[in-house]
Design a protein around this motif. Structure first.
Motif, PDB file in Angstrom:
ATOM      1  N   LYS A 125      52.681  70.660  53.885  1.00 28.82           N
ATOM      2  CA  LYS A 125      53.298  71.987  53.824  1.00 28.82           C
ATOM      3  C   LYS A 125      52.240  73.064  53.601  1.00 28.82           C
ATOM      4  N   MET A 126      51.293  72.789  52.704  1.00 26.46           N
ATOM      5  CA  MET A 126      50.200  73.743  52.466  1.00 26.46           C
ATOM      6  C   MET A 126      49.426  74.009  53.745  1.00 26.46           C
ATOM      7  N   LYS A 127      49.159  72.939  54.461  1.00 26.66           N
ATOM      8  CA  LYS A 127      48.383  73.081  55.695  1.00 26.66           C
ATOM      9  C   LYS A 127      49.135  73.936  56.713  1.00 26.66           C
ATOM     10  N   ARG A 128      50.452  73.753  56.803  1.00 23.14           N
ATOM     11  CA  ARG A 128      51.246  74.568  57.745  1.00 23.14           C
ATOM     12  C   ARG A 128      51.197  76.047  57.355  1.00 23.14           C
ATOM     13  N   ILE A 129      51.284  76.314  56.054  1.00 18.71           N
ATOM     14  CA  ILE A 129      51.229  77.697  55.570  1.00 18.71           C
ATOM     15  C   ILE A 129      49.890  78.339  55.935  1.00 18.71           C
ATOM     16  N   ILE A 130      48.828  77.585  55.735  1.00 20.47           N
ATOM     17  CA  ILE A 130      47.488  78.099  56.034  1.00 20.47           C
ATOM     18  C   ILE A 130      47.344  78.367  57.532  1.00 20.47           C
ATOM     19  N   GLN A 131      47.773  77.430  58.349  1.00 24.51           N
ATOM     20  CA  GLN A 131      47.592  77.564  59.799  1.00 24.51           C
ATOM     21  C   GLN A 131      48.498  78.625  60.403  1.00 24.51           C
ATOM     22  N   ARG A 132      49.582  78.949  59.727  1.00 24.28           N
ATOM     23  CA  ARG A 132      50.435  80.036  60.214  1.00 24.28           C
ATOM     24  C   ARG A 132      49.708  81.376  60.136  1.00 24.28           C
ATOM     25  N   GLU A 133      48.834  81.501  59.145  1.00 28.59           N
ATOM     26  CA  GLU A 133      48.062  82.732  58.983  1.00 28.59           C
ATOM     27  C   GLU A 133      46.706  82.652  59.692  1.00 28.59           C
ATOM     28  N   ILE A 134      46.091  81.452  59.641  1.00 31.67           N
ATOM     29  CA  ILE A 134      44.779  81.243  60.270  1.00 31.67           C
ATOM     30  C   ILE A 134      44.855  79.936  61.057  1.00 31.67           C
ATOM     31  N   PRO A 135      45.128  79.993  62.337  1.00 33.85           N
ATOM     32  CA  PRO A 135      45.377  78.776  63.132  1.00 33.85           C
ATOM     33  C   PRO A 135      44.263  77.730  63.062  1.00 33.85           C
ATOM     34  N   GLU A 136      43.008  78.166  62.968  1.00 33.62           N
ATOM     35  CA  GLU A 136      41.898  77.201  62.984  1.00 33.62           C
ATOM     36  C   GLU A 136      41.579  76.636  61.604  1.00 33.62           C
ATOM     37  N   ALA A 137      42.294  77.059  60.573  1.00 30.43           N
ATOM     38  CA  ALA A 137      42.041  76.595  59.207  1.00 30.43           C
ATOM     39  C   ALA A 137      43.016  75.456  58.843  1.00 30.43           C
ATOM     40  N   PRO A 138      42.724  74.681  57.802  1.00 29.47           N
ATOM     41  CA  PRO A 138      41.506  74.710  56.997  1.00 29.47           C
ATOM     42  C   PRO A 138      40.327  74.079  57.736  1.00 29.47           C
ATOM     43  N   GLN A 139      39.171  74.683  57.561  1.00 32.52           N
ATOM     44  CA  GLN A 139      37.975  74.172  58.233  1.00 32.52           C
ATOM     45  C   GLN A 139      37.478  72.878  57.595  1.00 32.52           C
ATOM     46  N   GLU A 140      37.771  72.695  56.319  1.00 37.80           N
ATOM     47  CA  GLU A 140      37.383  71.477  55.618  1.00 37.80           C
ATOM     48  C   GLU A 140      38.521  71.008  54.721  1.00 37.80           C
ATOM     49  N   VAL A 141      38.757  69.688  54.725  1.00 36.51           N
ATOM     50  CA  VAL A 141      39.653  69.039  53.762  1.00 36.51           C
ATOM     51  C   VAL A 141      38.795  67.994  53.055  1.00 36.51           C
ATOM     52  N   LEU A 142      38.376  68.314  51.839  1.00 35.99           N
ATOM     53  CA  LEU A 142      37.448  67.460  51.106  1.00 35.99           C
ATOM     54  C   LEU A 142      38.205  66.578  50.115  1.00 35.99           C
ATOM     55  N   LEU A 143      38.018  65.280  50.252  1.00 31.70           N
ATOM     56  CA  LEU A 143      38.628  64.309  49.346  1.00 31.70           C
ATOM     57  C   LEU A 143      37.662  64.048  48.195  1.00 31.70           C
ATOM     58  N   VAL A 144      38.106  64.328  46.986  1.00 31.81           N
ATOM     59  CA  VAL A 144      37.275  64.139  45.801  1.00 31.81           C
ATOM     60  C   VAL A 144      37.579  62.770  45.205  1.00 31.81           C
ATOM     61  N   LEU A 145      36.526  61.967  45.032  1.00 33.52           N
ATOM     62  CA  LEU A 145      36.653  60.619  44.475  1.00 33.52           C
ATOM     63  C   LEU A 145      35.754  60.473  43.254  1.00 33.52           C
ATOM     64  N   ASP A 146      36.233  59.697  42.298  1.00 36.52           N
ATOM     65  CA  ASP A 146      35.470  59.412  41.079  1.00 36.52           C
ATOM     66  C   ASP A 146      34.695  58.120  41.297  1.00 36.52           C
ATOM     67  N   ALA A 147      33.371  58.206  41.314  1.00 36.57           N
ATOM     68  CA  ALA A 147      32.533  57.036  41.591  1.00 36.57           C
ATOM     69  C   ALA A 147      32.716  55.943  40.543  1.00 36.57           C
ATOM     70  N   THR A 148      33.112  56.318  39.326  1.00 32.26           N
ATOM     71  CA  THR A 148      33.241  55.321  38.262  1.00 32.26           C
ATOM     72  C   THR A 148      34.409  54.363  38.495  1.00 32.26           C
ATOM     73  N   THR A 149      35.340  54.720  39.383  1.00 34.66           N
ATOM     74  CA  THR A 149      36.510  53.871  39.623  1.00 34.66           C
ATOM     75  C   THR A 149      36.255  52.778  40.651  1.00 34.66           C
ATOM     76  N   GLY A 150      35.102  52.799  41.309  1.00 31.57           N
ATOM     77  CA  GLY A 150      34.736  51.715  42.217  1.00 31.57           C
ATOM     78  C   GLY A 150      35.735  51.495  43.343  1.00 31.57           C
ATOM     79  N   GLN A 151      36.308  50.300  43.369  1.00 29.90           N
ATOM     80  CA  GLN A 151      37.217  49.930  44.455  1.00 29.90           C
ATOM     81  C   GLN A 151      38.493  50.760  44.464  1.00 29.90           C
ATOM     82  N   ASN A 152      38.901  51.294  43.315  1.00 33.80           N
ATOM     83  CA  ASN A 152      40.074  52.174  43.288  1.00 33.80           C
ATOM     84  C   ASN A 152      39.809  53.438  44.109  1.00 33.80           C
ATOM     85  N   ALA A 153      38.577  53.913  44.068  1.00 35.28           N
ATOM     86  CA  ALA A 153      38.210  55.083  44.875  1.00 35.28           C
ATOM     87  C   ALA A 153      38.347  54.765  46.347  1.00 35.28           C
ATOM     88  N   LEU A 154      37.999  53.538  46.723  1.00 33.01           N
ATOM     89  CA  LEU A 154      38.115  53.127  48.125  1.00 33.01           C
ATOM     90  C   LEU A 154      39.578  53.104  48.559  1.00 33.01           C
TER      91      LEU A 154
END
Length: 437
Positions: A335-364
């Motif tokens: 839904k957020m992405k649709r809202i963004i693209q309604r105003e700026i069709p080419e956005a979002p330019q980046e979708v960054l997934l944040v992972l905690d390295a300490t969780t190991g396989q859970n991060a995977l």
């Protein structure tokens, strides 16, 4: 005075001339015989008057000439004075300009030299931070590897089974460990490696080659909109460091001269908005907020509008990491992405997934979940300095083919660094390879 005197003589001359003419006329009418005498007298008198007039006029002209010469000299001096002043002013201005140019060139050269030194210092500091950040992972790798190789007897199936277990315990992932072990079987035979040092060197080099091969076509750059607003969406479960990552990254881009706005769309987690607002205050960056438990998409919409109104360069959007279930979470992100693209069709330019390295396989596992549900463009791996599980980068690249774009190796703002694959792999395995020589 010369002019007044000349005027007086001229008046007298006019009066004398007029009287002489009257007398001549009267004498001519009364007696003809005396005409010649009177004419002669009149001519003599006229000659005398004429001589007097000539002398008077000459004196007047001399006086006038003297006055004119004085006036011309004064006028010339008056006319030349502004030109001289202008020339002097221009000379001084040119001199000042030359000094300014010289000073500017000197300052520019000094600034270039200072920038070169600063860039070198920044690079050296980044390398040191990365080296220190990888210390736990590297030490764990070394300990496990040395323990594994200390039991080396010969290259047989038991050796490769133990190798596979060692790689899995080092968080390279089961699939990566199996693939790597199969390739190493052929590599060891090909190299005819038999001694402990030879086998160790072949395996470590193979790890480096595999890691580099996975990153050949990998795009680790950040895609920013050069002609308008860039929207960067941060996703990930709660507790991985999304909000802190946004605070550090926004500070970095602001230091680079970008106009930044933050949107606190994680409205469900207690304290999430306040945490982002605090980052905004610290870095003097505006933050768009909403009420607790309000619709995150409405905050995103307000964020886009404010960023556009302020002609900002980048909008960072913090998102919720947990709703009632994963389905709701992914629907909210969509839904957020649709809202963004309604105003700026080419956005979002980046979708960054944040992972905690300490969780190991859970991060995977988290990476798999978000990749299947959202258009993830890259990974931010946080808390790398606090874990021995930095090897998780290997399966993220090998199995999910997602580029790691940023890594966190400390608490400072500068400890969030763009990911350098070559520096990372050398920092992780390089010393093991050197130790096997």
């Amino acid at each position: 005075m010369a002019q007044v005197h000349a005027d007086s003589l001229s008046d007298e001359l006019s009066l004398v001339t007029s009287t002489s003419q009257v007398e001549a006329d009267m004498l001519a009418e009364s007696a003809s015989f005396s005409t010649s005498v009177m004419v002669s007298a009149s001519q003599a008198h006229a000659t005398s008057v004429s001589t007097s007039q000539s002398l008077s006029v000459s004196a007047s002209q001399d006086a006038a000439s003297a006055v004119n010469e004085a006036e011309l000299e004064e006028t010339a001096e008056h006319d030349l004075e502004p030109e001289i002043k202008r020339d002097l002013a221009q000379t001084e201005q040119n001199h000042d300009t030359s000094l300014e140019i010289s000073q500017s060139l000197s300052e520019s050269a000094s600034a270039d030299a200072a920038n070169a030194i600063n860039e070198t210092e920044v690079e050296q500091t980044a390398e040191q931070d990365l080296d220190q950040g990888l210390s736990k992972t590297r030490r764990t790798w070394s300990d496990r590897w040395n323990q594994f190789m200390s039991n080396f007897r010969s290259v047989d199936e038991d050796f490769f089974d133990d190798l596979e277990e060692t790689l899995i315990s080092a968080d390279v992932g089961a699939q990566t460990a199996v693939t790597l072990t199969d390739e190493l079987r052929d590599e060891v035979k090909l190299k005819n490696a038999k001694s402990q040092d030879e086998v160790s060197k072949v395996i470590i080099q193979k790890l480096i080659d595999l890691y580099e091969r996975q990153g050949v076509d990998e795009d680790t750059s950040m895609h920013l909109n050069a002609n308008g607003l860039t929207v960067i969406l941060f996703v990930g479960v709660n507790g991985v460091g999304k909000t802190t990552t946004i605070g550090k990254m926004s500070a970095r881009y602001k230091q680079e001269g970008k106009q930044v706005v933050l949107a606190a769309a994680d409205t469900f987690r207690a304290g999430a908005t306040e945490q982002l607002v605090e980052w905004g205050k610290r870095n003097d960056i505006p933050v768009v907020t909403g009420a607790a438990n309000s619709d995150p998409a409405s905050v995103v919409y307000d964020g886009v509008k404010q960023a556009q109104a302020q002609e900002a360069d980048i909008l960072f959007v913090d998102t919720a990491g947990r709703l009632q279930n994963n389905v709701n979470l992914m629907q909210e992100l969509a839904k957020m992405k649709r809202i963004i693209q309604r105003e700026i069709p080419e956005a979002p330019q980046e979708v960054l997934l944040v992972l905690d390295a300490t969780t190991g396989q859970n991060a995977l596992q988290q990476a798999r979940l978000f990749k299947d549900s959202t258009d993830v463009t890259g990974i931010v791996l946080t808390k790398l300095d606090g874990t021995a599980k930095g090897g998780i980068i290997l399966p993220i690249r090998n199995e999910l083919h997602l580029p790691v774009k940023w890594i966190g190796v400390g608490e400072k703002v500068t400890d969030l660094q763009p990911f350098d694959a070559d520096a990372f792999v050398k920092g992780l395995f390089g010393r093991l390879l050197e130790g096997s020589k």
